[in-house]
Design an enzyme around this catalytic site. Structure first.
Site, PDB file in Angstrom:
ATOM      1  CD  GLU A  44     -39.618   4.776 -17.867  1.00 24.33           C
ATOM      2  OE1 GLU A  44     -39.827   5.909 -18.864  1.00 24.33           O
ATOM      3  OE2 GLU A  44     -38.438   4.746 -17.117  1.00 24.33           O
ATOM      4  CG  HIS A  81     -35.030  12.021 -15.659  1.00 24.55           C
ATOM      5  ND1 HIS A  81     -35.141  10.541 -15.900  1.00 24.55           N
ATOM      6  CD2 HIS A  81     -33.881  12.116 -14.817  1.00 24.55           C
ATOM      7  CE1 HIS A  81     -34.035  10.042 -15.280  1.00 24.55           C
ATOM      8  NE2 HIS A  81     -33.470  10.824 -14.757  1.00 24.55           N
ATOM      9  CD  GLU A 133     -37.312  10.775 -18.718  1.00 23.90           C
ATOM     10  OE1 GLU A 133     -38.524  10.711 -17.887  1.00 23.90           O
ATOM     11  OE2 GLU A 133     -36.487  10.346 -18.842  1.00 23.90           O
ATOM     12  CG  HIS A 159     -39.267   8.498 -15.296  1.00 27.45           C
ATOM     13  ND1 HIS A 159     -37.847   9.043 -15.197  1.00 27.45           N
ATOM     14  CD2 HIS A 159     -39.462   8.272 -14.042  1.00 27.45           C
ATOM     15  CE1 HIS A 159     -37.437   8.981 -13.937  1.00 27.45           C
ATOM     16  NE2 HIS A 159     -38.524   8.618 -13.274  1.00 27.45           N
TER      17      HIS A 159
END
Length: 438
Positions: free
Chosen positions: A355, A184, A187, A282
């Site tokens: 994350e 992504h 990010e 992420h």
């Protein structure tokens, strides 16, 4: 002091994809999205206070409600700084189909400065290429950089292999850890975490040396280079969320993902390789701290074994939260790397999404959120790498069984670009202390 208001309209359903900058009178201004970040041309006099309205957010929950704010830098103050939280508002607006608006106020205090704003600390494709080139120039025997493939727009898909070269030549089974980042593209914290992993693994720290002797690390630091270069938040050049296409990636529409999947499948079929970890890095737009997503299995013993690494990481990284870590098999996540590879690899392999918050973290001793910086994002990466020593129970190989503290390891300069603003550590204390007028 004059106050004006401008509106940034988001045309995508994702959280941040700026498309047009419009004044309240309805006239539009050019909005450019590129490697140099999204920016618009505004001529504003010194002392003008501007209220920016970024509209068409779809999420009710947002870190903007928890004190997050955009970052800013200017020609004379090139270090990215967070705007004061008191100048930022996040609210639902009836004028924009009941979607949400993020408004922030800013006072332009210098006529001859060029100002840039960003959602979070940028980490560009160009910065990565400079960084990897600087690593290559060091001619480290335990680091190999190769071009695994090319993106749709012919940008490099880089693969790093970090291990003791003698380990590669041994006949015994080789433990392998595979890490990817920036599927992504918006990010950017994921790239700082990834660089923290790399910097530590190539350093002369005794823990890093032991890990290189026992484990092969393969790292794809930027899985969606076109998306990063073009300033996309979530998608590739062709509008695909690559992290939903692991099951059947197209070699022409998703060439970078296709190349990485082919490599992993090939290694998984090699009896000399034990692919034990896949970690996809992420950044998260609604949660604090670092945390992990894992998979759900019918075998209870495998479930318990999967929880070991996150528990160890929680002990090593004060900003990592095991309580935020969760294990699921949501149908909508079936096309992600974590879910697909969790089903493909055998029961000795563990697949995680790592994350990290776009904004801040809480520790056991903190009473308020601590905003992340580029350095603390990298420190999380360092602690991720360090945790493999505990997982593989290699502590007894360190000198006197007491590893040197992680915070004190040293390595050569990572990049001629220094940090994300392009300046090295030569910046004077006076420059560091410069702040923006509020």
């Amino acid at each position: 002091m004059w106050t004006t208001s401008v509106t940034l309209s988001l045309t995508s359903s994702f959280a941040l994809t700026p498309a047009i900058l419009a004044s309240e009178s309805g006239s539009t201004l050019p909005w450019r999205t590129s490697e140099k970040h999204s920016e618009a041309s505004l001529s504003i006099m010194n002392g003008t206070r501007v209220i920016f309205n970024v509209v068409n957010f779809s999420k009710t929950k947002s870190l903007y409600r928890d004190g997050m704010s955009p970052v800013v830098k200017s020609t004379s103050r090139p270090k990215w700084q967070r705007l004061p939280a008191k100048n930022v508002y996040y609210y639902r607006c009836p004028d924009h189909r009941r979607n949400y608006v993020m408004s922030f106020a800013f006072c332009f205090d210098r006529d001859d400065d060029v100002y840039q704003f960003a959602y979070c600390y940028p980490y560009t494709y160009s910065r990565l290429q400079h960084y990897l080139s600087s690593l290559e120039r060091r001619n480290l025997p335990y680091l190999q950089r190769e071009q695994l493939g090319l993106s749709v727009q012919q940008r490099r898909l880089d693969l790093l292999t970090i291990t003791n070269p003698d380990h590669m030549n041994q006949e015994r089974e080789k433990k392998l850890v595979f890490l990817t980042s920036r599927v992504h593209p918006g990010e950017s914290p994921a790239s700082f975490v990834c660089q923290g992993v790399i910097d530590f693994l190539v350093s002369q720290h005794p823990v890093a040396q032991i890990l290189r002797d026992h484990v092969i690390f393969k790292i794809v630091p930027m899985l969606n280079p076109d998306g990063v270069y073009l300033g996309n938040y979530r998608c590739s050049l062709m509008g695909f969320d690559l992290n939903r296409h692991w099951q059947d990636p197209s070699p022409w529409a998703h060439p970078t993902l296709h190349a990485v999947k082919q490599l992993i499948v090939q290694m998984n079929q090699d009896p000399r390789v034990s692919l034990e970890f896949y970690i996809d890095v992420h950044a998260h737009s609604t949660m604090l701290n670092g945390f992990m997503y894992g998979n759900v299995f019918e075998d209870e013993e495998r479930v318990q074994r999967q929880a070991v690494f996150p528990r160890l990481l929680c002990q090593n990284a004060p900003d990592f939260s095991f309580s935020n870590t969760s294990f699921n098999r949501d149908v909508v996540k079936a096309g992600t790397g974590r879910r697909f590879l969790g089903g493909l690899l055998d029961d000795t392999s563990y697949c995680y999404t790592l994350e990290v918050s776009f904004y801040s973290y809480m520790t056991s001793g903190s009473s308020a959120p601590v905003p992340y910086t580029e350095e603390t994002y990298m420190r999380l990466g360092t602690n991720v790498a360090r945790t493999f020593l505990d997982y593989y129970k290699l502590n007894n190989l360190t000198k006197d069984n007491i590893p040197t503290p992680i915070q004190k390891y040293s390595s050569e300069p990572m990049s001629p670009m220094g940090n994300a603003n392009g300046k090295g550590e030569e910046s004077t204390d006076r420059e560091r202390e410069k702040t923006f007028k509020q």
